[in-house]
Design an enzyme around this catalytic site. Structure first.
Site, mmCIF file in Angstrom:
data_model
loop_
_atom_site.group_PDB
_atom_site.id
_atom_site.type_symbol
_atom_site.label_atom_id
_atom_site.label_comp_id
_atom_site.label_asym_id
_atom_site.label_seq_id
_atom_site.Cartn_x
_atom_site.Cartn_y
_atom_site.Cartn_z
ATOM 1 N N ARG A 127 7.730 -4.742 4.929
ATOM 2 C CA ARG A 127 7.682 -3.950 6.150
ATOM 3 C C ARG A 127 8.815 -2.933 6.175
ATOM 4 O O ARG A 127 9.954 -3.229 5.782
ATOM 5 C CB ARG A 127 7.826 -4.850 7.391
ATOM 6 C CG ARG A 127 6.518 -5.531 7.782
ATOM 7 C CD ARG A 127 5.475 -4.495 8.246
ATOM 8 N NE ARG A 127 4.171 -5.058 8.527
ATOM 9 C CZ ARG A 127 3.148 -5.129 7.677
ATOM 10 N NH1 ARG A 127 3.277 -4.700 6.434
ATOM 11 N NH2 ARG A 127 1.983 -5.628 8.049
ATOM 12 N N GLU A 147 5.519 5.097 10.066
ATOM 13 C CA GLU A 147 4.296 5.272 9.276
ATOM 14 C C GLU A 147 3.225 5.925 10.134
ATOM 15 O O GLU A 147 3.141 5.610 11.324
ATOM 16 C CB GLU A 147 3.799 3.918 8.746
ATOM 17 C CG GLU A 147 4.710 3.362 7.682
ATOM 18 C CD GLU A 147 4.159 2.095 7.015
ATOM 19 O OE1 GLU A 147 2.953 1.829 7.138
ATOM 20 O OE2 GLU A 147 4.954 1.389 6.361
ATOM 21 N N HIS A 155 1.791 2.651 1.791
ATOM 22 C CA HIS A 155 1.390 1.313 2.296
ATOM 23 C C HIS A 155 0.110 0.845 1.578
ATOM 24 O O HIS A 155 -0.905 0.557 2.214
ATOM 25 C CB HIS A 155 1.190 1.345 3.815
ATOM 26 C CG HIS A 155 1.330 -0.004 4.458
ATOM 27 N ND1 HIS A 155 1.920 -0.205 5.682
ATOM 28 C CD2 HIS A 155 0.960 -1.252 4.049
ATOM 29 C CE1 HIS A 155 1.884 -1.482 6.011
ATOM 30 N NE2 HIS A 155 1.302 -2.147 5.012
HETATM 31 N N1 NAI Z 1 2.533 -3.742 1.899
HETATM 32 C C1 NAI Z 1 1.441 -4.333 2.295
HETATM 33 O O1 NAI Z 1 0.374 -3.749 2.285
HETATM 34 C C2 NAI Z 1 1.494 -5.736 2.721
HETATM 35 C C3 NAI Z 1 2.606 -6.239 3.321
HETATM 36 N N2 NAI Z 1 2.638 -7.545 3.714
HETATM 37 C C4 NAI Z 1 3.844 -8.031 4.348
HETATM 38 O O2 NAI Z 1 4.543 -8.875 3.466
HETATM 39 C C5 NAI Z 1 5.382 -9.748 4.207
HETATM 40 C C6 NAI Z 1 5.366 -11.142 3.626
HETATM 41 O O3 NAI Z 1 4.076 -11.690 3.723
HETATM 42 P P1 NAI Z 1 3.814 -13.231 3.362
HETATM 43 O O4 NAI Z 1 4.538 -13.597 2.150
HETATM 44 O O5 NAI Z 1 2.359 -13.431 3.425
HETATM 45 O O6 NAI Z 1 4.486 -13.905 4.599
HETATM 46 P P2 NAI Z 1 4.980 -15.436 4.702
HETATM 47 O O7 NAI Z 1 5.087 -15.702 6.148
HETATM 48 O O8 NAI Z 1 4.170 -16.311 3.863
HETATM 49 O O9 NAI Z 1 6.439 -15.362 4.085
HETATM 50 C C7 NAI Z 1 7.513 -14.769 4.732
HETATM 51 C C8 NAI Z 1 8.755 -15.493 4.272
HETATM 52 O O10 NAI Z 1 9.869 -14.840 4.862
HETATM 53 C C9 NAI Z 1 10.807 -15.857 5.161
HETATM 54 N N3 NAI Z 1 11.779 -15.404 6.134
HETATM 55 C C10 NAI Z 1 11.627 -15.341 7.480
HETATM 56 N N4 NAI Z 1 12.779 -14.908 8.044
HETATM 57 C C11 NAI Z 1 13.642 -14.707 7.033
HETATM 58 C C12 NAI Z 1 14.977 -14.261 6.991
HETATM 59 N N5 NAI Z 1 15.654 -13.963 8.100
HETATM 60 N N6 NAI Z 1 15.575 -14.142 5.774
HETATM 61 C C13 NAI Z 1 14.901 -14.455 4.645
HETATM 62 N N7 NAI Z 1 13.630 -14.920 4.627
HETATM 63 C C14 NAI Z 1 13.011 -15.024 5.815
HETATM 64 C C15 NAI Z 1 9.952 -16.997 5.679
HETATM 65 O O11 NAI Z 1 10.644 -18.227 5.617
HETATM 66 C C16 NAI Z 1 8.779 -16.959 4.737
HETATM 67 O O12 NAI Z 1 8.965 -17.820 3.647
HETATM 68 C C17 NAI Z 1 4.861 -9.654 5.642
HETATM 69 O O13 NAI Z 1 5.723 -8.807 6.392
HETATM 70 C C18 NAI Z 1 3.558 -8.948 5.513
HETATM 71 O O14 NAI Z 1 3.220 -8.240 6.640
HETATM 72 C C19 NAI Z 1 1.599 -8.380 3.478
HETATM 73 C C20 NAI Z 1 0.466 -7.929 2.879
HETATM 74 C C21 NAI Z 1 0.306 -6.548 2.497
HETATM 75 O O1 AKG Z 2 -4.337 -3.418 5.643
HETATM 76 C C1 AKG Z 2 -3.481 -2.874 4.968
HETATM 77 O O2 AKG Z 2 -3.707 -1.963 4.173
HETATM 78 C C2 AKG Z 2 -2.033 -3.297 5.130
HETATM 79 C C3 AKG Z 2 -1.843 -4.722 4.824
HETATM 80 C C4 AKG Z 2 -0.592 -5.250 5.381
HETATM 81 O O3 AKG Z 2 0.388 -4.596 5.560
HETATM 82 C C5 AKG Z 2 -0.581 -6.667 5.765
HETATM 83 O O4 AKG Z 2 -1.567 -7.361 5.501
HETATM 84 O O5 AKG Z 2 0.423 -7.097 6.332
#
Ligand code: NAI
Ligand code: AKG
Length: 525
Positions: free
Chosen positions: A231, A260, A278
């Site tokens: 993010r 964004e 993104h």
């Molecule tokens: N660029 C994109 O298109 C995408 C971005 N994302 C983003 O990726 C991120 C991670 O997604 P997931 O791994 O599925 O989430 P998740 O919830 O499985 O993992 C997040 C991790 O961050 C840790 N965390 C929380 N607070 C923290 C802190 N203060 N310091 C260090 N670690 C901390 C949690 O303990 C957890 O293990 C999310 O923000 C999600 O929105 C997800 C999919 C696509």
């Molecule tokens: O839908 C997308 O392209 C963005 C995905 C994403 O950021 C998320 O799943 O958190």
């Protein structure tokens, strides 16, 4: 037939599933907030990715909305507190795009290690600058993960395959899980000092905002390469630019930005800076996954009442939903009954499930009790916002289970604690489907709670029922059902009568004036 709006570009599988499941669907993407406000009122469901921002203003116009489905992970584009307050369920698809996003992080790591975008631009410009682009290997380098959840763990797995040493800062990562992932759990400062590459995989929260601040970046190893596919807002973009300009930071790749769409940024054009718009989740596979998942989850909810991956409501599978449905009706009725019969501040509501009821998922049952209870105070409550509203009102909620059967094969008891003490009502299901109240403040009764009802507490004495019947008949009140219970012969008795119309104040005054009446109230279910 429920109606869903798909407001962001989504794989056609989503619309196909909605239609197959009997949900009408419109795909109208790229609308401005004003345009969305104009049409959102007709929809029961809203399916989105990250482009649509579901703000308070949009929710206020969404008068029929029951569910928002995010085809993806991050829900920071949805005002969840506002959705909850309005009783709208918010769901995401937590795993469908994790592999894809992890792969994007690895791709960006390679792009930085070998300066691929710059080498590509230079080569296609006919420059053939073989000596300009000297890369580094990933093998044996230390990767520092900030966040080792779903995506971070997959990145760790792939990085280990590339023979990197993986260390992670994640306060919620257990030592056992770190061992299982083959990574070393470290403190943030340790990670900053040791990592050759840093990738971020946390949500944006108050704790993670600017986790790579100017101060943190200053603690990194010279030449560190940083990737953010999680993010915008996790890295201080101005400090990142300064670090790249000074050469302290060897490279940075951002898929996500504070603002964004990022159409302009001081980072653009900076040497060793790589960016994508993104795209983390943008693969065919991930988009099919999340489209199918979001459509199935939303259709389950709208058609069968199943709740999966909701961020503001307990889960309830589509298989569980039919079994729980009569219990939820009973729970709502009992909640409503105690709500209508209790006055003054409530300190605690306890929901006690006995016998067969104790085997069920209690969370939706408790939410239904609270919704029934609070509906006597506000119209805007449902199972989604009821626990939140109860908390806001300082009501402690307790959940108790006793698997052993008592007098009934299945029983729900709802107790409320006020300044005046604790009182309870209990109900069962006849034939596993028909809700009946079987105990009212310690007095055994047996009544369906439906429509308009007259509730009377009186001294048990001969002739009372006749006098009440005459009064109601004279007043032109038609009695549908008549239920009677008493604490003991000659003691306190309770009457629950279903009647065709709402109890008027005049009728109540006449009933209260009958000799022996202690309380009389009109109820509605
Ligand atoms: N660029 C994109 O298109 C995408 C971005 N994302 C983003 O990726 C991120 C991670 O997604 P997931 O791994 O599925 O989430 P998740 O919830 O499985 O993992 C997040 C991790 O961050 C840790 N965390 C929380 N607070 C923290 C802190 N203060 N310091 C260090 N670690 C901390 C949690 O303990 C957890 O293990 C999310 O923000 C999600 O929105 C997800 C999919 C696509
Ligand atoms: O839908 C997308 O392209 C963005 C995905 C994403 O950021 C998320 O799943 O958190």
């Amino acid at each position: 037939m429920p109606k869903v709006l798909i407001a962001d570009k989504m794989d056609p599988k989503a619309a196909q599933i909605f239609r197959e499941r009997g949900v009408e669907v419109d795909e109208i993407t790229g609308k401005t907030p004003e345009e969305l406000i104009a049409i959102i009122g007709e929809y029961d469901g809203l399916a989105i990715r990250s482009s649509t921002k579901v703000t308070k203003a949009i929710l206020a116009a969404a008068t029929n909305l029951k569910v928002i489905g995010r085809a993806g992970i991050g829900v920071d584009n949805v005002d969840i507190p506002a959705a909850s307050a309005q009783g709208v369920v918010v769901m995401n698809t937590p795993f469908g795009n994790s592999i894809t996003t992890a792969e994007h992080a690895i791709a960006l790591m390679f792009a930085l290690a070998r300066q691929l975008p710059e080498a590509d631009a230079s080569t296609q410009a006919g420059k053939w600058e073989k000596n300009r682009f000297m890369g580094v290997e990933l093998t044996s380098k230390t990767l520092g993960l900030i966040g080792a959840g779903n995506i971070g763990s997959i990145v760790a797995d792939r990085a280990r395959g590339l023979k990197m040493k993986v260390i992670a800062f994640d306060p919620f990562l257990s030592p056992e899980r770190a061992l299982e992932l083959g990574i070393e759990k470290v403190e943030l400062d340790d990670l900053l000092a040791r990592a050759d590459f840093i990738t971020l995989h946390t949500p944006l929260t108050d704790q993670t905002r600017n986790i790579l601040s100017a101060e943190a970046l200053a603690k990194t190893k010279k030449g560190v390469r940083i990737v953010n596919c999680a993010r915008g807002g996790l890295i201080d973009e101005a400090a990142l630019k300064a670090g790249l300009d000074s050469g302290h930071i060897g490279g940075a790749a951002l898929d996500v930005f504070v603002e964004e769409p990022a159409k302009a940024s001081p980072l653009f054009g900076t040497p060793n800076f790589v960016s994508t718009p993104h795209l983390g989740a943008s693969t065919t596979e991930a988009q099919v996954n999340v489209a199918i998942q979001v459509a199935e989850q939303m259709a389950d909810f709208l058609v069968a009442g199943g709740v999966t991956n909701a961020l503001n409501m307990p889960s309830l599978s589509a298989e569980e939903a039919p079994r729980l449905k009569p219990y939820m009706a009973l729970a709502e009725k009992l909640g409503s009954l105690v709500g209508q019969l209790t006055h003054g501040a409530i300190a605690r509501i306890s929901v006690h499930a006995e016998g067969a009821a104790a085997e069920l998922n209690q969370k939706p049952i408790v939410a239904a009790v609270l919704a029934g209870f609070l509906r006597t105070q506000t119209d805007t409550v449902n199972m989604v916002n009821a626990p939140l509203l109860a908390k806001e009102r300082g009501i402690e909620v307790r959940e108790v289970r006793t698997e052993r059967e008592g007098d009934y094969h299945t029983l729900l008891r709802v107790s409320v604690k006020t300044d005046a003490g604790e009182r309870s009502v209990a109900g069962t299901l006849f034939g596993d489907s028909a809700p009946r109240v079987v105990e009212l403040f310690g007095i055994k009764v047996e009544a369906d709670l439906a429509g308009h009802m007259l509730y009377v507490v009186n001294e048990d004495a001969p002739g009372f029922i006749g006098r009440l019947g005459t009064l109601l008949g004279t007043a032109g009140v038609n009695i549908g059902t008549f239920h009677l219970g008493r604490r003991s012969a000659g003691g306190e008795a309770v009457l629950l009568l279903s009647i065709d119309d709402a109890v008027t104040p005049e009728l109540l005054a006449q009933v209260r004036a009958l000799p022996g009446v202690k309380t009389a109230m009109g109820l509605a279910f």
